[in-house]
Write a protein that holds these residues in place. Structure first.
Motif, PDB file in Angstrom:
ATOM      1  N   ASP A 155       0.862   4.645  -2.025  1.00  0.00           N
ATOM      2  CA  ASP A 155       1.403   4.674  -3.385  1.00  0.00           C
ATOM      3  C   ASP A 155       0.249   4.972  -4.342  1.00  0.00           C
ATOM      4  O   ASP A 155      -0.430   4.066  -4.830  1.00  0.00           O
ATOM      5  CB  ASP A 155       2.050   3.330  -3.722  1.00  0.00           C
ATOM      6  CG  ASP A 155       2.665   3.311  -5.114  1.00  0.00           C
ATOM      7  OD1 ASP A 155       2.581   4.336  -5.818  1.00  0.00           O
ATOM      8  OD2 ASP A 155       3.237   2.272  -5.504  1.00  0.00           O
ATOM      9  N   ARG A 157       9.561   8.213  -0.987  1.00  0.00           N
ATOM     10  CA  ARG A 157       8.164   8.500  -1.307  1.00  0.00           C
ATOM     11  C   ARG A 157       7.196   7.910  -0.288  1.00  0.00           C
ATOM     12  O   ARG A 157       6.016   8.265  -0.273  1.00  0.00           O
ATOM     13  CB  ARG A 157       7.815   7.934  -2.693  1.00  0.00           C
ATOM     14  CG  ARG A 157       8.545   8.567  -3.862  1.00  0.00           C
ATOM     15  CD  ARG A 157       7.935   9.894  -4.265  1.00  0.00           C
ATOM     16  NE  ARG A 157       6.570   9.740  -4.721  1.00  0.00           N
ATOM     17  CZ  ARG A 157       6.224   9.422  -5.979  1.00  0.00           C
ATOM     18  NH1 ARG A 157       7.159   9.208  -6.884  1.00  0.00           N
ATOM     19  NH2 ARG A 157       4.959   9.331  -6.316  1.00  0.00           N
ATOM     20  N   SER A 158       7.663   6.992   0.547  1.00  0.00           N
ATOM     21  CA  SER A 158       6.738   6.274   1.432  1.00  0.00           C
ATOM     22  C   SER A 158       6.696   6.830   2.848  1.00  0.00           C
ATOM     23  O   SER A 158       5.618   6.894   3.456  1.00  0.00           O
ATOM     24  CB  SER A 158       7.092   4.785   1.483  1.00  0.00           C
ATOM     25  OG  SER A 158       8.365   4.598   2.058  1.00  0.00           O
ATOM     26  N   TYR A 185       0.828  -1.202   0.000  1.00  0.00           N
ATOM     27  CA  TYR A 185       0.000   0.000   0.000  1.00  0.00           C
ATOM     28  C   TYR A 185       0.867   1.260   0.000  1.00  0.00           C
ATOM     29  O   TYR A 185       0.447   2.298  -0.487  1.00  0.00           O
ATOM     30  CB  TYR A 185      -0.933  -0.004   1.213  1.00  0.00           C
ATOM     31  CG  TYR A 185      -2.039  -1.031   1.092  1.00  0.00           C
ATOM     32  CD1 TYR A 185      -3.249  -0.715   0.480  1.00  0.00           C
ATOM     33  CD2 TYR A 185      -1.862  -2.331   1.569  1.00  0.00           C
ATOM     34  CE1 TYR A 185      -4.262  -1.654   0.354  1.00  0.00           C
ATOM     35  CE2 TYR A 185      -2.862  -3.284   1.443  1.00  0.00           C
ATOM     36  CZ  TYR A 185      -4.060  -2.939   0.839  1.00  0.00           C
ATOM     37  OH  TYR A 185      -5.062  -3.878   0.706  1.00  0.00           O
ATOM     38  N   GLU A 186       2.068   1.166   0.554  1.00  0.00           N
ATOM     39  CA  GLU A 186       2.994   2.289   0.545  1.00  0.00           C
ATOM     40  C   GLU A 186       3.899   2.207  -0.683  1.00  0.00           C
ATOM     41  O   GLU A 186       3.993   1.175  -1.341  1.00  0.00           O
ATOM     42  CB  GLU A 186       3.836   2.302   1.814  1.00  0.00           C
ATOM     43  CG  GLU A 186       4.806   1.152   1.976  1.00  0.00           C
ATOM     44  CD  GLU A 186       4.204  -0.054   2.672  1.00  0.00           C
ATOM     45  OE1 GLU A 186       4.916  -0.731   3.425  1.00  0.00           O
ATOM     46  OE2 GLU A 186       3.005  -0.344   2.438  1.00  0.00           O
ATOM     47  N   HIS A 187       4.581   3.313  -0.984  1.00  0.00           N
ATOM     48  CA  HIS A 187       5.466   3.369  -2.147  1.00  0.00           C
ATOM     49  C   HIS A 187       6.714   2.543  -1.897  1.00  0.00           C
ATOM     50  O   HIS A 187       7.215   2.460  -0.777  1.00  0.00           O
ATOM     51  CB  HIS A 187       5.828   4.827  -2.448  1.00  0.00           C
ATOM     52  CG  HIS A 187       6.229   5.058  -3.875  1.00  0.00           C
ATOM     53  ND1 HIS A 187       7.461   4.698  -4.379  1.00  0.00           N
ATOM     54  CD2 HIS A 187       5.546   5.619  -4.900  1.00  0.00           C
ATOM     55  CE1 HIS A 187       7.527   5.024  -5.658  1.00  0.00           C
ATOM     56  NE2 HIS A 187       6.379   5.581  -6.003  1.00  0.00           N
ATOM     57  N   GLU A 188       7.248   1.935  -2.933  1.00  0.00           N
ATOM     58  CA  GLU A 188       8.473   1.142  -2.799  1.00  0.00           C
ATOM     59  C   GLU A 188       9.680   2.014  -2.469  1.00  0.00           C
ATOM     60  O   GLU A 188      10.595   1.586  -1.770  1.00  0.00           O
ATOM     61  CB  GLU A 188       8.742   0.359  -4.083  1.00  0.00           C
ATOM     62  CG  GLU A 188       7.824  -0.824  -4.305  1.00  0.00           C
ATOM     63  CD  GLU A 188       8.259  -1.671  -5.471  1.00  0.00           C
ATOM     64  OE1 GLU A 188       7.981  -2.883  -5.446  1.00  0.00           O
ATOM     65  OE2 GLU A 188       8.881  -1.134  -6.403  1.00  0.00           O
ATOM     66  N   ASP A 189       9.696   3.239  -2.981  1.00  0.00           N
ATOM     67  CA  ASP A 189      10.809   4.156  -2.740  1.00  0.00           C
ATOM     68  C   ASP A 189      10.666   4.751  -1.340  1.00  0.00           C
ATOM     69  O   ASP A 189       9.690   5.435  -1.053  1.00  0.00           O
ATOM     70  CB  ASP A 189      10.792   5.271  -3.789  1.00  0.00           C
ATOM     71  CG  ASP A 189      11.975   6.221  -3.650  1.00  0.00           C
ATOM     72  OD1 ASP A 189      12.720   6.113  -2.655  1.00  0.00           O
ATOM     73  OD2 ASP A 189      12.137   7.076  -4.539  1.00  0.00           O
ATOM     74  N   ASP A 234       0.885  11.431  -9.423  1.00  0.00           N
ATOM     75  CA  ASP A 234       0.038  10.292  -9.063  1.00  0.00           C
ATOM     76  C   ASP A 234      -1.068  10.725  -8.103  1.00  0.00           C
ATOM     77  O   ASP A 234      -2.218  10.290  -8.223  1.00  0.00           O
ATOM     78  CB  ASP A 234       0.876   9.196  -8.410  1.00  0.00           C
ATOM     79  CG  ASP A 234       1.852   8.551  -9.372  1.00  0.00           C
ATOM     80  OD1 ASP A 234       1.583   8.581 -10.588  1.00  0.00           O
ATOM     81  OD2 ASP A 234       2.888   8.029  -8.909  1.00  0.00           O
ATOM     82  N   ASN A 257       3.170  15.977  -7.162  1.00  0.00           N
ATOM     83  CA  ASN A 257       2.988  14.524  -7.150  1.00  0.00           C
ATOM     84  C   ASN A 257       1.882  14.197  -8.159  1.00  0.00           C
ATOM     85  O   ASN A 257       0.691  14.272  -7.852  1.00  0.00           O
ATOM     86  CB  ASN A 257       2.610  14.046  -5.747  1.00  0.00           C
ATOM     87  CG  ASN A 257       2.564  12.526  -5.646  1.00  0.00           C
ATOM     88  OD1 ASN A 257       2.405  11.828  -6.637  1.00  0.00           O
ATOM     89  ND2 ASN A 257       2.695  12.015  -4.431  1.00  0.00           N
ATOM     90  N   ARG A 293      -0.150   3.235  -7.898  1.00  0.00           N
ATOM     91  CA  ARG A 293      -0.494   1.816  -8.091  1.00  0.00           C
ATOM     92  C   ARG A 293      -1.999   1.681  -8.193  1.00  0.00           C
ATOM     93  O   ARG A 293      -2.740   2.101  -7.305  1.00  0.00           O
ATOM     94  CB  ARG A 293       0.033   0.986  -6.926  1.00  0.00           C
ATOM     95  CG  ARG A 293      -0.164  -0.503  -7.124  1.00  0.00           C
ATOM     96  CD  ARG A 293       0.726  -1.320  -6.220  1.00  0.00           C
ATOM     97  NE  ARG A 293       0.681  -2.734  -6.599  1.00  0.00           N
ATOM     98  CZ  ARG A 293       1.531  -3.656  -6.162  1.00  0.00           C
ATOM     99  NH1 ARG A 293       2.513  -3.307  -5.337  1.00  0.00           N
ATOM    100  NH2 ARG A 293       1.423  -4.914  -6.548  1.00  0.00           N
TER     101      ARG A 293
END
Length: 800
Positions: free
Chosen positions: A440, A428-429, A421-425, A498, A496, A443
């Motif tokens: 994220d 960003r998370s 649910y959170e960003h991989e980076d 997204d 951002n 996604r």
């Protein structure tokens, strides 16, 4: 005791073995008979030759071989499948467990850890399965097809007759999977989570969860003593969805998902889609189905008649758990709607209701996005409260928190072993201010989770609007981050993209699906087009975000800054009260005096005002009337309606004792509450105060530069041109014969509201007689009137 078949001299194991031998003998006999039929005696050959016409001798054929005998298959699982099931890493348990046609009959395979024996019941058949060890049982029954069957499971001290969970087809349809894969399932809560249902004629609960990185997922709960080993779920292909229909499980059962990560480690997680939870600090999800019957049809039909920005909107902000501590949703329903209606507010705004583990977060760190907090009751209890508001003619707004979520290891953080649910980076998370994780938004499944959640509250709970928290933190990649702690977007900017796309999709979807709702942004920057339509491109190159309203944080900051100065210094800050009109029509605004302004050392509203107690209350009253007359909708946090002197505390809520007549509250606190009631009454019945909030045609300055006098005067106008004159005097002196220019079209003005009247706690300096304009030009207008301006007071006048 192991259950036995009806016949006293029969043994199920021997019966199964005997049946298998019979099948083998019958097959051998059939092969022998067929081979014998092909052999011919010399007499037969001679007779056939005499009857048949003469022809060439056929080519010599090879002798016929008997068909091979297929031995019955072994019903037991192979070592590979056993290991995968024992380690909870099997992606298709239904493919190996349950009943399956094999050579020699039907193989039954059951995985029941801790069971002593398992017997298959099918009509009159009672076949006890072989104990293969480690909780596995199997048996081969000589049947032509899979029968309708049940299982009789013997444990130490108990015997259970149950359906076999692994005989059922998937209970989630292809359309659901397709929409989830596209990230467009607008009613996602109907596909994921725990859904009580009847499936293939059997009642139970379908469990589904999105965990694409998991090696295996099981359901653990009260029904299996929190050991999910025997309840593995199946993976539904590339969707990342795991599914299991568990027969016999219904409402009220506690459950979680036991997830095996890629490294083989285990984690027990609450259901992200749970519609009901345990009371914190307990964290289990609860199987739930709603039974509330709504009685608000009339309200829902009428709420879409006028857009929010053209309607009267006066909001009472409430923290439900502390409004009157100890009350449940249903008890609140007996008191709160009546209180809000008596004060004349059009709406309530509820601080976050979704489940959260830490009460001190006030609900702004959510773990159960689809579940109302269990602290105050069940989801149906919360629906009962919303229903009660609607029946009282009051709209319900709700704080919604899609910006971030906490790191609790039983909730969303690294849900299936990896960032999901959170960003991989990590840049960003991790949210730098709150110690939480950011969603994220790029996604599609995460975006779907949040968009559907917004729809869920509006459709399932009849919420009339969502106030979206911390929008600015979503919009900017560099929010609270230093250089080097963020990466620019593909265009080199700090927006951002997204998050922009997510907010646009959320607003467009909610407005399309639920007529009459309003979305409200808490956005503290000058982002262009927060309340502009999503298909309208602004100067910045972005489409509008699509919100209906936006909190005017600039007005709140400037106006509170002004009134906190001593009157003698206010002339140097006069522009702080007028600057808001420079941008008043750039967005559709709400003027918020929210919980954020009366906690953490900021002091309550009345305590911000300088001077003695009388001056504080007088300035408070003058400020409230100025606020109600200013373009924009109003929001006031609980406790401020009666001039509570202390900051708000979620532990004990408003100081209701201040309204006790024995405290002398008539002059102090009840007077302010009476003023708020009258402000709302006049406001609701005066279209000039709300009809053109978002149009310059609805406002005219009379005098905006009287800095030496600390006076502000302006007109509010409705669509027909009918005016209301608002005059505020923020100095502690009476101003006699104060001349103001007015339209010459109004023959007589009448004082509609005066914050200095005695019943509000003022000094009763009023204009009791009708006020007639004189033909004296003033303030650039052909006519003028003279008024007595009370000290630290606001006066409203309307045509008589």
């Amino acid at each position: 005791m192991t259950p036995r078949p009806p016949s006293s001299d029969s043994d199920p194991k021997k019966s199964v073995k005997k049946a298998a031998k019979s099948v083998k003998k019958a097959a051998e006999k059939a092969v022998t008979k067929k081979a014998a039929a092909k052999k011919e005696t010399p007499a037969v050959k001679k007779a056939a030759a005499q009857k048949a016409p003469a022809k060439k001798a056929p080519a010599k054929k090879a002798p016929a071989r008997p068909e091979p005998v297929v031995p019955p298959a072994s019903p037991a699982l192979d070592a590979h499948d056993r290991d995968r099931l024992l380690s909870a890493t099997h992606h298709d348990p239904h493919g190996v467990l349950g009943a399956h046609p094999v050579p020699g009959g039907i193989a039954f395979r059951v995985f029941k850890p801790y069971a002593i024996s398992v017997t298959v019941l099918a009509g009159t058949l009672r076949a006890e399965l072989h104990d293969d060890g480690d909780g596995f049982f199997s048996g081969l029954v000589p049947l032509q097809e899979v029968p309708a069957y049940r299982l009789l499971v013997t444990y130490e001290g108990s015997v259970q007759e149950t359906e076999d969970a692994y005989r059922f087809l998937p209970a989630l349809g292809d359309l659901d999977l397709h929409l989830i894969g596209e990230g467009r399932h607008e009613q996602l809560w109907r596909a994921l989570g725990a859904e009580p249902m009847t499936h293939q004629g059997v009642t139970g609960t379908r469990f589904t969860v999105w965990a694409p990185n998991a090696r295996g997922v099981s359901v653990a709960g009260t029904f299996n003593f929190w050991d999910g080993t025997g309840y593995p779920m199946r993976s539904l292909g590339s969707s990342g969805i795991w599914e299991l229909f568990v027969p016999g499980i219904g409402e009220g059962e506690l459950y979680k998902f036991a997830i095996t990560r890629q490294d083989g480690s285990k984690t027990l997680r609450a259901d992200p889609m749970a519609r009901r939870t345990e009371v914190p600090p307990n964290t289990s999800s609860i199987v739930h189905a709603s039974h509330h019957e709504w009685h608000d049809d009339g309200w829902l039909e009428g709420r879409a008649a006028t857009p929010a920005h053209e309607a009267p909107v006066s909001v009472y902000e409430v923290h439900l758990a502390s409004w009157r501590p100890g009350l449940t949703y249903r008890q609140l329903a007996e008191q709160l709607p009546a209180y809000v209606k008596d004060l004349g507010f059009t709406h309530v705004e509820l601080m976050p209701v979704a489940e959260h583990p830490f009460g001190g977060s006030w609900g702004y760190q959510v773990t159960g996005f689809y579940a109302p907090t269990a602290r105050l009751g069940t989801p149906d209890d919360f629906k009962y409260l919303v229903d009660a508001f609607h029946q009282a003619g009051i709209g319900v707004l709700m704080d919604w928190v899609p910006a971030h979520f906490p790191r609790d290891d039983w909730a969303l953080a690294e849900f299936d072993g990896r960032p999901l649910y959170e960003h991989e980076d990590p840049l960003r998370s991790a949210h730098p201010d709150w110690g939480t994780l950011e969603f994220d938004f790029g996604r599609r499944e995460v975006r779907n989770f949040l968009v559907a959640n917004a729809v869920y509250w509006c459709e399932e709970f009849h919420i009339d609007g969502l106030r979206v928290d911390a929008v600015a933190s979503m919009l900017y990649l560099d929010y609270s981050r230093e250089p080097g702690q963020w990466v620019p977007n593909e265009h080199g900017g700090r927006e951002n993209l997204d998050a922009v796309a997510f907010l646009q999709e959320m607003n467009a979807t909610v407005y399309r699906r639920v007529p009459g709702v309003v979305t409200i942004a808490e956005e503290s920057t000058a982002w262009d087009g927060v309340t502009r339509a999503t298909d309208h491109i602004g100067p910045g190159g972005f489409g509008g975000l699509g919100f209906g309203l936006k909190w005017n944080m600039g007005w709140m900051h400037d106006s509170l800054g002004y009134v906190q100065h001593e009157p003698v210094h206010r002339k140097f800050h006069h522009h702080e009260m007028t600057f808001s009109m420079v941008y008043a029509y750039s967005e559709n605004y709400v003027l918020p005096i929210s919980h954020d302004e009366v906690v953490h050392g900021k002091r309550s509203l009345v305590s911000k005002m300088p001077g003695d107690w009388w001056q504080q209350r007088a300035t408070d009253r003058a400020y409230l009337a100025f606020m109600w007359a200013h373009p924009g909708k109003q929001l006031l946090f609980m406790g401020q309606e009666f001039a509570q002197g202390a900051e708000w505390s979620e532990a004990h809520g408003p100081d209701w004792w201040l309204l006790d007549p024995g405290y002398g509250a008539e002059a102090d606190h009840r007077g302010v509450r009476d003023l708020v009631r009258d402000l709302n009454i006049v406001y609701r019945h005066t279209p000039a105060l709300w009809q053109l909030d978002t149009s310059p045609d609805g406002f005219q300055w009379i005098v905006g530069d009287a800095a030496e006098d600390n006076v502000f005067a302006f007109l509010r106008l409705d669509a027909e041109g009918n005016p209301l004159l608002a005059v505020s005097n923020f100095s502690p002196v009476v101003r006699h014969d104060y001349r103001l220019g007015v339209p010459d079209s109004v023959p007589v003005w009448h004082e509609t509201l005066n914050t200095d009247v005695g019943k509000y706690g003022g000094g009763d300096v009023t204009n009791p007689d009708p006020v007639k304009p004189e033909a004296t030009a003033w303030h650039g207008r052909p006519a003028s009137i003279t008024l007595v301006l009370p000290p630290l007071a606001t006066v409203w006048l309307r045509p008589a």
